[in-house]
Design a protein around this motif. Structure first.
Motif, mmCIF file in Angstrom:
data_model
loop_
_atom_site.group_PDB
_atom_site.id
_atom_site.type_symbol
_atom_site.label_atom_id
_atom_site.label_comp_id
_atom_site.label_asym_id
_atom_site.label_seq_id
_atom_site.Cartn_x
_atom_site.Cartn_y
_atom_site.Cartn_z
ATOM 1 N N VAL A 1 0.645 -1.249 -0.105
ATOM 2 C CA VAL A 1 0.136 -0.157 0.022
ATOM 3 C C VAL A 1 0.786 1.126 0.017
ATOM 4 O O VAL A 1 1.719 1.495 0.791
ATOM 5 C CB VAL A 1 -0.908 0.026 1.389
ATOM 6 N N LEU A 2 0.670 2.016 -0.933
ATOM 7 C CA LEU A 2 1.206 3.374 -1.162
ATOM 8 C C LEU A 2 0.469 4.339 -0.140
ATOM 9 O O LEU A 2 -0.710 4.592 -0.258
ATOM 10 C CB LEU A 2 1.341 3.877 -2.558
ATOM 11 N N GLU A 3 1.165 4.654 1.084
ATOM 12 C CA GLU A 3 0.731 5.818 1.879
ATOM 13 C C GLU A 3 0.696 7.028 1.283
ATOM 14 O O GLU A 3 0.025 8.009 1.482
ATOM 15 C CB GLU A 3 1.299 5.598 3.252
ATOM 16 N N ALA A 4 1.723 7.580 0.986
ATOM 17 C CA ALA A 4 2.285 8.819 0.446
ATOM 18 C C ALA A 4 3.316 8.861 -0.484
ATOM 19 O O ALA A 4 4.400 7.960 -0.570
ATOM 20 C CB ALA A 4 2.386 9.820 1.732
ATOM 21 N N ALA A 5 3.240 9.690 -1.685
ATOM 22 C CA ALA A 5 4.524 9.745 -2.602
ATOM 23 C C ALA A 5 5.782 10.358 -2.163
ATOM 24 O O ALA A 5 6.756 10.188 -2.817
ATOM 25 C CB ALA A 5 3.771 10.480 -3.746
ATOM 26 N N GLY A 6 5.597 11.390 -1.169
ATOM 27 C CA GLY A 6 6.816 12.074 -0.819
ATOM 28 C C GLY A 6 7.054 13.196 -1.559
ATOM 29 O O GLY A 6 6.229 13.626 -2.537
ATOM 30 N N GLU B 1 -1.242 9.945 -6.950
ATOM 31 C CA GLU B 1 -1.805 11.204 -6.394
ATOM 32 C C GLU B 1 -2.996 10.902 -5.581
ATOM 33 O O GLU B 1 -3.354 11.651 -4.705
ATOM 34 C CB GLU B 1 -2.398 12.117 -7.647
ATOM 35 N N ALA B 2 -3.629 9.538 -5.652
ATOM 36 C CA ALA B 2 -4.753 9.281 -4.618
ATOM 37 C C ALA B 2 -4.254 8.541 -3.668
ATOM 38 O O ALA B 2 -5.113 7.910 -3.118
ATOM 39 C CB ALA B 2 -5.797 8.503 -5.881
ATOM 40 N N ALA B 3 -2.995 8.590 -3.315
ATOM 41 C CA ALA B 3 -2.705 7.731 -2.171
ATOM 42 C C ALA B 3 -3.617 8.146 -0.933
ATOM 43 O O ALA B 3 -3.980 9.310 -0.646
ATOM 44 C CB ALA B 3 -0.986 8.036 -1.945
ATOM 45 N N PRO B 4 -3.617 7.286 -0.058
ATOM 46 C CA PRO B 4 -3.289 6.071 0.246
ATOM 47 C C PRO B 4 -4.023 4.983 -0.583
ATOM 48 O O PRO B 4 -5.099 4.818 -0.733
ATOM 49 C CB PRO B 4 -3.242 5.571 1.327
ATOM 50 N N LYS B 5 -3.054 4.107 -1.638
ATOM 51 C CA LYS B 5 -3.801 3.229 -2.500
ATOM 52 C C LYS B 5 -2.919 1.980 -2.466
ATOM 53 O O LYS B 5 -1.807 1.981 -2.267
ATOM 54 C CB LYS B 5 -3.820 3.788 -3.908
ATOM 55 N N THR B 6 -3.551 0.889 -2.616
ATOM 56 C CA THR B 6 -2.901 -0.366 -2.802
ATOM 57 C C THR B 6 -2.306 -0.774 -4.257
ATOM 58 O O THR B 6 -2.837 -0.297 -5.226
ATOM 59 C CB THR B 6 -3.885 -1.393 -2.643
ATOM 60 N N GLU C 1 10.918 -1.895 -0.976
ATOM 61 C CA GLU C 1 12.045 -1.169 -0.809
ATOM 62 C C GLU C 1 12.249 -0.231 -2.302
ATOM 63 O O GLU C 1 12.797 0.772 -1.880
ATOM 64 C CB GLU C 1 13.222 -2.272 -0.820
ATOM 65 N N ALA C 2 11.770 -1.019 -3.333
ATOM 66 C CA ALA C 2 11.891 0.086 -4.391
ATOM 67 C C ALA C 2 11.169 1.341 -4.382
ATOM 68 O O ALA C 2 11.616 2.421 -4.812
ATOM 69 C CB ALA C 2 11.298 -0.668 -5.788
ATOM 70 N N LEU C 3 9.880 1.205 -3.924
ATOM 71 C CA LEU C 3 9.123 2.600 -3.634
ATOM 72 C C LEU C 3 9.803 3.378 -2.671
ATOM 73 O O LEU C 3 9.783 4.658 -2.853
ATOM 74 C CB LEU C 3 7.686 2.110 -3.386
ATOM 75 N N GLU C 4 10.302 2.827 -1.428
ATOM 76 C CA GLU C 4 10.903 3.728 -0.367
ATOM 77 C C GLU C 4 12.073 4.275 -0.941
ATOM 78 O O GLU C 4 12.484 5.384 -0.638
ATOM 79 C CB GLU C 4 11.025 2.968 0.708
ATOM 80 N N ALA C 5 13.003 3.718 -1.670
ATOM 81 C CA ALA C 5 13.971 4.305 -2.318
ATOM 82 C C ALA C 5 13.644 5.398 -3.346
ATOM 83 O O ALA C 5 14.767 6.323 -3.406
ATOM 84 C CB ALA C 5 14.910 3.191 -3.352
ATOM 85 N N ALA C 6 12.640 5.451 -3.957
ATOM 86 C CA ALA C 6 11.855 6.539 -4.871
ATOM 87 C C ALA C 6 11.552 7.534 -3.964
ATOM 88 O O ALA C 6 11.185 8.421 -4.518
ATOM 89 C CB ALA C 6 10.813 5.919 -5.956
ATOM 90 N N GLY C 7 11.340 7.585 -2.647
ATOM 91 C CA GLY C 7 10.933 8.523 -1.667
ATOM 92 C C GLY C 7 9.540 8.276 -1.176
ATOM 93 O O GLY C 7 9.002 9.383 -0.794
ATOM 94 N N ALA C 8 8.929 7.363 -1.477
ATOM 95 C CA ALA C 8 7.676 7.214 -1.139
ATOM 96 C C ALA C 8 7.454 6.508 0.331
ATOM 97 O O ALA C 8 8.465 5.892 0.812
ATOM 98 C CB ALA C 8 6.676 6.035 -1.991
#
Length: 130
Positions: A67-72, A98-103, A118-125
């Motif tokens: 789940v993407l909580e925020a894009a950062g 843009e609609a975060a939080p989303k699965t 890990e990949a999403l957090e490395a991108a700043g999410a």
């Protein structure tokens, strides 16, 4: 060769550009004979078979959601990662971010969920695995 910890690997990935990371993923896939799309396709079979073995499924969770909580601050990088993890087009990935939080991913195994996180957090999410 010294074994690197997860934190050391994550730090190394953070220093890479997206192109370098993309090339690494391609080489990783070739070396180990895997693809980024495989966990999603393979995860559908255990979900269907899980109904027959209900007792086993209750004991150990095998399907996870990313789940993407925020894009950062680096939304463009997060959109690129979402596109790499899913089969979404640019507009769909942008709308999802843009609609975060989303699965982002559903019914994936633990390894695929951790890799995506890990990949999403490395991108700043900001990401959670459920």
């Amino acid at each position: 060769m010294a074994k690197l910890s997860t934190d050391e690997l994550l730090d190394a990935f953070k220093e890479m550009t997206l192109i370098e990371l993309s090339e690494f993923v391609k080489q990783f896939e070739d070396t180990f004979g895997v693809t980024a799309a495989a966990p999603v396709a393979v995860a559908a079979a255990p979900a269907a078979g899980g109904a027959a073995g209900g007792a086993d499924a209750a004991e150990e969770k095998s399907d996870f959601e990313v789940v993407l909580e925020a894009a950062g601050d680096k939304k463009i990088n997060v959109i690129k990662e979402v596109r790499a993890l899913t089969s979404l087009g640019l507009k769909e990935a942008k709308d999802l971010v843009e609609a975060a939080p989303k699965t982002i991913l559903e019914s994936v195994d633990k390894a695929a969920a951790d890799k995506a996180k890990e990949a999403l957090e490395a991108a700043g999410a900001t990401v959670t695995v459920k």
